[in-house]
Design a protein around this motif. Structure first.
Motif, PDB file in Angstrom:
ATOM      1  N   SER A 487       0.821  -1.211   0.000  1.00 43.69           N
ATOM      2  CA  SER A 487       0.000   0.000   0.000  1.00 43.69           C
ATOM      3  C   SER A 487       0.854   1.260   0.000  1.00 43.69           C
ATOM      4  N   PRO A 488       0.248   2.416  -0.275  1.00 38.09           N
ATOM      5  CA  PRO A 488       1.004   3.683  -0.293  1.00 38.09           C
ATOM      6  C   PRO A 488       1.632   4.044   1.044  1.00 38.09           C
ATOM      7  N   VAL A 489       1.195   3.393   2.133  1.00 45.76           N
ATOM      8  CA  VAL A 489       1.786   3.718   3.436  1.00 45.76           C
ATOM      9  C   VAL A 489       3.283   3.416   3.454  1.00 45.76           C
ATOM     10  N   MET A 490       3.722   2.483   2.581  1.00 48.59           N
ATOM     11  CA  MET A 490       5.148   2.164   2.488  1.00 48.59           C
ATOM     12  C   MET A 490       5.900   3.153   1.604  1.00 48.59           C
ATOM     13  N   GLN A 491       5.194   4.161   1.098  1.00 52.25           N
ATOM     14  CA  GLN A 491       5.807   5.225   0.303  1.00 52.25           C
ATOM     15  C   GLN A 491       5.625   6.579   0.996  1.00 52.25           C
ATOM     16  N   SER A 492       5.559   6.530   2.329  1.00 49.90           N
ATOM     17  CA  SER A 492       5.417   7.746   3.158  1.00 49.90           C
ATOM     18  C   SER A 492       4.105   8.468   2.941  1.00 49.90           C
ATOM     19  N   GLU A 493       3.102   7.780   2.411  1.00 51.48           N
ATOM     20  CA  GLU A 493       1.795   8.387   2.217  1.00 51.48           C
ATOM     21  C   GLU A 493       0.818   7.840   3.255  1.00 51.48           C
ATOM     22  N   ASP A 494      -0.151   8.632   3.613  1.00 51.08           N
ATOM     23  CA  ASP A 494      -1.165   8.187   4.551  1.00 51.08           C
ATOM     24  C   ASP A 494      -2.122   7.223   3.859  1.00 51.08           C
ATOM     25  N   VAL A 495      -2.642   6.264   4.608  1.00 55.51           N
ATOM     26  CA  VAL A 495      -3.592   5.311   4.054  1.00 55.51           C
ATOM     27  C   VAL A 495      -4.757   5.164   5.019  1.00 55.51           C
ATOM     28  N   CYS A 496      -5.965   5.154   4.479  1.00 52.14           N
ATOM     29  CA  CYS A 496      -7.162   4.934   5.287  1.00 52.14           C
ATOM     30  C   CYS A 496      -7.408   3.437   5.368  1.00 52.14           C
ATOM     31  N   PHE A 497      -7.202   2.877   6.538  1.00 51.50           N
ATOM     32  CA  PHE A 497      -7.309   1.428   6.697  1.00 51.50           C
ATOM     33  C   PHE A 497      -8.759   0.989   6.528  1.00 51.50           C
ATOM     34  N   SER A 498      -8.935  -0.015   5.673  1.00 53.01           N
ATOM     35  CA  SER A 498     -10.288  -0.481   5.364  1.00 53.01           C
ATOM     36  C   SER A 498     -10.376  -1.990   5.588  1.00 53.01           C
ATOM     37  N   ASP A 499     -11.283  -2.397   6.450  1.00 52.57           N
ATOM     38  CA  ASP A 499     -11.500  -3.832   6.682  1.00 52.57           C
ATOM     39  C   ASP A 499     -11.976  -4.527   5.415  1.00 52.57           C
ATOM     40  N   SER A 500     -12.775  -3.823   4.618  1.00 45.68           N
ATOM     41  CA  SER A 500     -13.304  -4.426   3.382  1.00 45.68           C
ATOM     42  C   SER A 500     -12.166  -4.663   2.377  1.00 45.68           C
ATOM     43  N   GLU A 501     -11.196  -3.750   2.321  1.00 46.07           N
ATOM     44  CA  GLU A 501     -10.048  -3.944   1.426  1.00 46.07           C
ATOM     45  C   GLU A 501      -9.187  -5.097   1.908  1.00 46.07           C
ATOM     46  N   LEU A 502      -9.047  -5.218   3.231  1.00 44.52           N
ATOM     47  CA  LEU A 502      -8.303  -6.350   3.790  1.00 44.52           C
ATOM     48  C   LEU A 502      -9.002  -7.667   3.454  1.00 44.52           C
ATOM     49  N   LYS A 503     -10.316  -7.655   3.563  1.00 40.02           N
ATOM     50  CA  LYS A 503     -11.101  -8.843   3.206  1.00 40.02           C
ATOM     51  C   LYS A 503     -10.904  -9.210   1.739  1.00 40.02           C
ATOM     52  N   GLU A 504     -10.842  -8.177   0.887  1.00 43.20           N
ATOM     53  CA  GLU A 504     -10.651  -8.410  -0.549  1.00 43.20           C
ATOM     54  C   GLU A 504      -9.271  -9.028  -0.817  1.00 43.20           C
ATOM     55  N   ILE A 505      -8.254  -8.566  -0.113  1.00 39.46           N
ATOM     56  CA  ILE A 505      -6.909  -9.154  -0.243  1.00 39.46           C
ATOM     57  C   ILE A 505      -6.961 -10.630   0.136  1.00 39.46           C
ATOM     58  N   HIS A 506      -7.659 -10.919   1.219  1.00 41.46           N
ATOM     59  CA  HIS A 506      -7.768 -12.305   1.680  1.00 41.46           C
ATOM     60  C   HIS A 506      -8.475 -13.170   0.637  1.00 41.46           C
ATOM     61  N   SER A 507      -9.537 -12.615   0.050  1.00 43.44           N
ATOM     62  CA  SER A 507     -10.316 -13.389  -0.916  1.00 43.44           C
ATOM     63  C   SER A 507      -9.591 -13.555  -2.252  1.00 43.44           C
ATOM     64  N   LYS A 508      -9.014 -12.452  -2.747  1.00 44.14           N
ATOM     65  CA  LYS A 508      -8.474 -12.450  -4.108  1.00 44.14           C
ATOM     66  C   LYS A 508      -7.005 -12.856  -4.202  1.00 44.14           C
ATOM     67  N   ILE A 509      -6.326 -12.938  -3.081  1.00 41.74           N
ATOM     68  CA  ILE A 509      -4.922 -13.348  -3.120  1.00 41.74           C
ATOM     69  C   ILE A 509      -4.694 -14.597  -2.272  1.00 41.74           C
ATOM     70  N   ILE A 510      -4.957 -14.482  -0.972  1.00 42.14           N
ATOM     71  CA  ILE A 510      -4.680 -15.595  -0.057  1.00 42.14           C
ATOM     72  C   ILE A 510      -5.512 -16.825  -0.417  1.00 42.14           C
ATOM     73  N   ASN A 511      -6.811 -16.651  -0.518  1.00 45.25           N
ATOM     74  CA  ASN A 511      -7.690 -17.794  -0.798  1.00 45.25           C
ATOM     75  C   ASN A 511      -7.442 -18.384  -2.185  1.00 45.25           C
ATOM     76  N   ILE A 512      -7.279 -17.514  -3.184  1.00 47.72           N
ATOM     77  CA  ILE A 512      -7.059 -18.006  -4.548  1.00 47.72           C
ATOM     78  C   ILE A 512      -5.765 -18.801  -4.620  1.00 47.72           C
ATOM     79  N   LEU A 513      -4.713 -18.284  -4.016  1.00 48.60           N
ATOM     80  CA  LEU A 513      -3.434 -18.998  -4.042  1.00 48.60           C
ATOM     81  C   LEU A 513      -3.543 -20.329  -3.306  1.00 48.60           C
ATOM     82  N   TRP A 514      -4.203 -20.315  -2.147  1.00 45.70           N
ATOM     83  CA  TRP A 514      -4.323 -21.546  -1.374  1.00 45.70           C
ATOM     84  C   TRP A 514      -5.159 -22.592  -2.133  1.00 45.70           C
ATOM     85  N   ASN A 515      -6.240 -22.161  -2.760  1.00 44.96           N
ATOM     86  CA  ASN A 515      -7.068 -23.101  -3.531  1.00 44.96           C
ATOM     87  C   ASN A 515      -6.300 -23.668  -4.726  1.00 44.96           C
TER      88      ASN A 515
END
Length: 822
Positions: A487-515
């Motif tokens: 995320s942009p937070v690693m580029q010294s930018e502020d980021v608005c933390f979103s549970d829904s975006e975290l959920k999307e990462i879990h669904s579209k990356i973690i789950n897909i890779l594991w399946n």
């Protein structure tokens, strides 16, 4: 113009202030000033004025500014060097290097390193009260050399062998000590040591009042010719009180403690601990230093008191004291003596070296110029100086670990919030530049601020965020790590933390890779262990391996540059391509009868998953470990012990052209799917042909494998290149009876496979299927029975007129009920 402070440290006007406010608190004094001005007719006008005012961030007390003299480091002398050194540092984000950080260095004032506080590291600066000379003390050894001393020389001696030693009995009570006098052996030991002490010109003997130490002291005095009036007893030198172990075997006393460290704080019942002993022997030593001067003093005591005298003299802590007697049965043997290296040091109540206030303020040094008394300046050190000294202070350099420090300095990277550009990053850079003429760190990762989803500051009192532990329990640490590191937070930018975006990462990356891994895991036992990925002739294998090579380059470049965003984001795209295109298009290869192609697909999946586990390990360590161990092709105990990934680099195919061709294939498939959707025809329904406008495609009609992918993905029989069609692609939407039957067969097989999945069956597990079907449905299934058996993994297909239970499966042409027989 002289600086005249008018306020004391409590905010009251001092004696330098006018008499009308002297002794008054700052804010209360304002009334007296206004009254005085009015009396003298000096006020033109008065009215309320609201303005900002500093307050304590903890208790909200109003603050005031006061003029104080301070100590400074002249930054201007080294500024140009610090600017030059900045060019050697890799900054993430890169714009900080010649932007914010360079501006900070260029505009840096001289560094005020002193603070008028109590709790901090004292400034090691002493000032002569007579000639005003100042001295900086750089080490404890320097402090010892310059400390005001009595001129005394100390020797410590343990009593000779006594009856208590002979019987191995604890003798720690003064009233019982007469029962354990010196033995003949002990007297001989003492006289031998006394001969050696004769040349030391002993002026005083101070001893424990115990019988055995008293005897020892008088024997030594007799041998060296010391008058009795110079032999003094002191109860603080008595044996450690062993409490209930008095008169018992010494081993019982030692067995009472689980470790040597326990003896320092846990006394035996009715006895004393070693810290109690250290306090009384330490007090004795420091009092003796003040009482006498220029004397050679022999201290006669017992083993433990001698040990604690030594520890007090050197300011040792508990662990250091234990280390001082390692590999010794006794710290000092009976009848032996040793010189005690004692210089008064700042110490706490346990006589452990402590260089903080108030102890350090009691240390007086001797002025090298005039011999006058030197006292420490009262200020303490700016906390940022200590933070900036971290890279070498952690090794206690230059006093210890010189080789280790020089091997590790400068640090490979440092990571912190972007505001540290003007604090921690700057101060480390300044100190390293001044002391070593180099940089403190090679790379910087600077982060922004994580805000609440609405952009406000995260606040515990507001409760405007989800507990991170809840998110990790729900989505896993890997999802959270990837979400933030890409995320942009690693580029010294502020980021608005979103549970829904975290959920999307879990669904579209973690789950897909594991399946995707779990699909390989179902069939990995069928891999022959011999097929090599580089030998595959399948275009899909070559394409995904080429894509992996590109990913290796991108992730490696990103991590080498400490750019986690550049390293992390391509991983998401690769996982999507690997799962939704490669694995999905290779499923039938793995399940099919072409053994060579099957082995190529399994070998490729195995290689991709194993190498991908290494690539994602820095960002998604738990997923990486699970996949690495699950694939089982790695030689290391853990993926985190592996060497970094290397490219496949097969010369059998042209990577760039293959990537372009596959991109073209996927583009055509996307257009074809849009055409199907527009025509309202499901993908499972085969169609006769797809026309492609040849001008928009780089594909050649002879590219059989690539065209085959288009056919399979769009479920068409033929591809025709035609420049005359109006659109980019054109579907033949006429469905013949044969195509209709094929579509119905696909629908039926899909339904049966879904029934298998919900029944928890393994792919290779054969079943008996009981079917209730009438008329056209039964005729259809009988006609395609062999194909149904093969595709649905049936051992036997049976029909029944009436069936209890079962699942309904429908196609566009009929409805059946099916049940798996046990």
């Amino acid at each position: 113009m002289p600086i005249v402070p008018l306020l004391d440290q409590s905010g009251h006007y001092n004696n330098n202030a006018p008499e009308i406010v002297r002794g008054s608190y700052l804010k209360k004094g304002e009334r007296h000033i206004k009254e005085d001005l009015e009396k003298r007719g000096l006020i033109f006008a008065k009215q309320p004025h609201t303005h900002s005012y500093p307050h304590c961030h903890r208790c909200e007390t109003p603050l005031y500014y006061s003029a104080l003299s301070s100590w400074f480091i002249n930054i201007q002398k080294v500024k140009n060097r610090l600017i030059q050194l900045n060019e050697k540092i890799n900054w993430q984000p890169e714009h900080l290097k010649r932007g914010r950080f360079l501006n900070i260095v260029e505009g840096a004032p001289d560094w005020n390193i002193s603070r008028n506080r109590y709790w901090a590291s004292p400034l090691p600066i002493w000032k002569c009260q007579k000639c005003q000379k100042t001295e900086i003390i750089g080490s404890v050894e320097d402090l010892k050399k310059r400390t005001k001393k009595s001129g005394n020389k100390y020797f410590v001696m343990r009593h000779g062998w006594a009856e208590s030693n002979e019987k191995n009995i604890s003798s720690s009570k003064l009233e019982n000590s007469h029962n354990y006098p010196l033995t003949e052996k002990g007297e001989k030991q003492v006289r031998i040591s006394a001969e050696k002490l004769a040349g030391q010109k002993i002026d005083l003997i101070l001893h424990s009042p115990f019988e055995r130490t008293k005897e020892t002291a008088f024997i030594v005095a007799e041998e060296i010719g010391l008058a009795k009036e110079n032999i003094i007893s002191d109860k603080r030198l008595m044996e450690v009180d062993a409490g209930i172990f008095e008169g018992k075997n010494v081993a019982d006393y030692h067995a009472h403690f689980s470790s040597a460290l326990e003896k320092f704080n846990n006394p035996p019942p009715e006895g004393e601990c070693l810290n109690d002993l250290k306090k009384r022997t330490g007090e004795f030593l420091y009092e003796t230093e003040k009482k006498y001067s220029g004397k050679n003093i022999l201290i006669v005591s017992h083993e433990y008191p001698v040990w604690m005298l030594y520890s007090s003299a050197l300011g040792l802590n508990e662990k250091e004291a234990i280390k001082a007697r390692e590999e010794k049965d006794d710290f000092i043997n009976t009848g032996e003596f040793m010189e005690l290296p004692f210089v008064p040091l700042p110490h706490d109540k346990n006589f452990t070296l402590d260089l903080h206030r108030p102890y350090i303020d009691e240390v007086e040094l001797v002025c090298p110029d005039c011999g006058g008394e030197m006292k420490r300046t009262p200020e303490v050190l700016d906390g940022w100086f200590e933070s900036g000294a971290m890279p070498f202070a952690e090794y206690h350099y230059p006093f210890e670990n010189k080789e280790q420090f020089e091997k590790r300095f400068p640090g490979d990277f440092v990571a912190e919030y972007v505001a540290q550009t003007r604090t921690w990053f700057y101060y480390m850079h300044a100190i390293a530049g001044m002391l070593f003429g180099g940089v403190s760190f090679k790379n910087v990762v600077s982060t922004g601020t994580i805000l609440a989803e609405d952009g406000s500051k995260i606040s515990k009192s507001k409760g405007n965020y989800t507990d991170p532990m809840l998110n990790m329990n729900k989505f896993g640490a890997d999802a959270l790590r990837y979400y933030l590191m890409a995320s942009p937070v690693m580029q010294s930018e502020d980021v608005c933390f979103s549970d829904s975006e975290l959920k999307e990462i879990h669904s579209k990356i973690i789950n897909i890779l594991w399946n995707t891994f779990k699909f390989f895991d179902l069939y990995k036992a069928e891999y022959d262990g011999k097929t090599k990925v580089k030998e595959s002739e399948n275009v899909l294998d070559r394409w995904i391996l080429s894509l992996l090579d590109n990913l290796i380059v991108e992730v490696s470049d990103g991590l080498d540059g400490y750019n986690t965003v550049k390293a992390g984001r391509p991983i998401k795209d690769f996982i999507n391509d690997f799962s939704t295109w490669y694995v999905r298009r290779s499923r039938e290869r793995v399940k099919g009868d072409d053994e060579k192609d099957k082995q190529s697909a399994l070998a490729t999946m195995r290689e991709i998953l194993n190498e991908l586990a290494k690539l994602i390990a820095p960002i998604m360590p738990f997923m990486a470990e699970a996949i690495y161990k699950g694939v089982g092709s790695g030689e290391k105990e853990s993926v985190h012990l592996e060497e970094w990934v290397k490219k496949v680099e097969s010369g059998k195919w042209k990577v760039e052209s293959l990537m372009e061709e596959m991109e073209e294939v996927r583009k055509i498939v996307s257009l074809g799917l849009e055409a199907r959707a527009k025509a309202g025809i499901k993908v499972r329904q085969p169609l006769a042909s797809l026309k492609i406008k040849s001008k928009i495609s780089n594909l050649k009609s002879e590219e059989i494998q690539l065209l085959g992918l288009i056919k399979d993905e769009l479920n068409i029989k033929e591809i025709i290149f035609d420049e005359k069609i109006l659109g980019e692609v054109e579907l033949d939407t006429k469905i013949s009876p044969v195509l209709k039957e094929e579509g119905e067969l696909r629908e039926l097989v899909r339904g049966l496979q879904d029934l298998r999945k919900k029944s928890g069956l393994n792919p290779g597990q054969k079943i008996v299927l009981l079917v209730q079907a009438e008329g056209h449905a039964r005729e259809f299934m009988e006609k395609f029975a062999e194909e149904i058996k093969k595709s649905a993994g049936l051992e036997k297909l049976e029909f029944s007129a009436v069936m209890e239970g079962g699942k309904e499966i429908s196609t566009d042409g009929f409805l059946i009920k099916a049940k798996i027989e046990a």
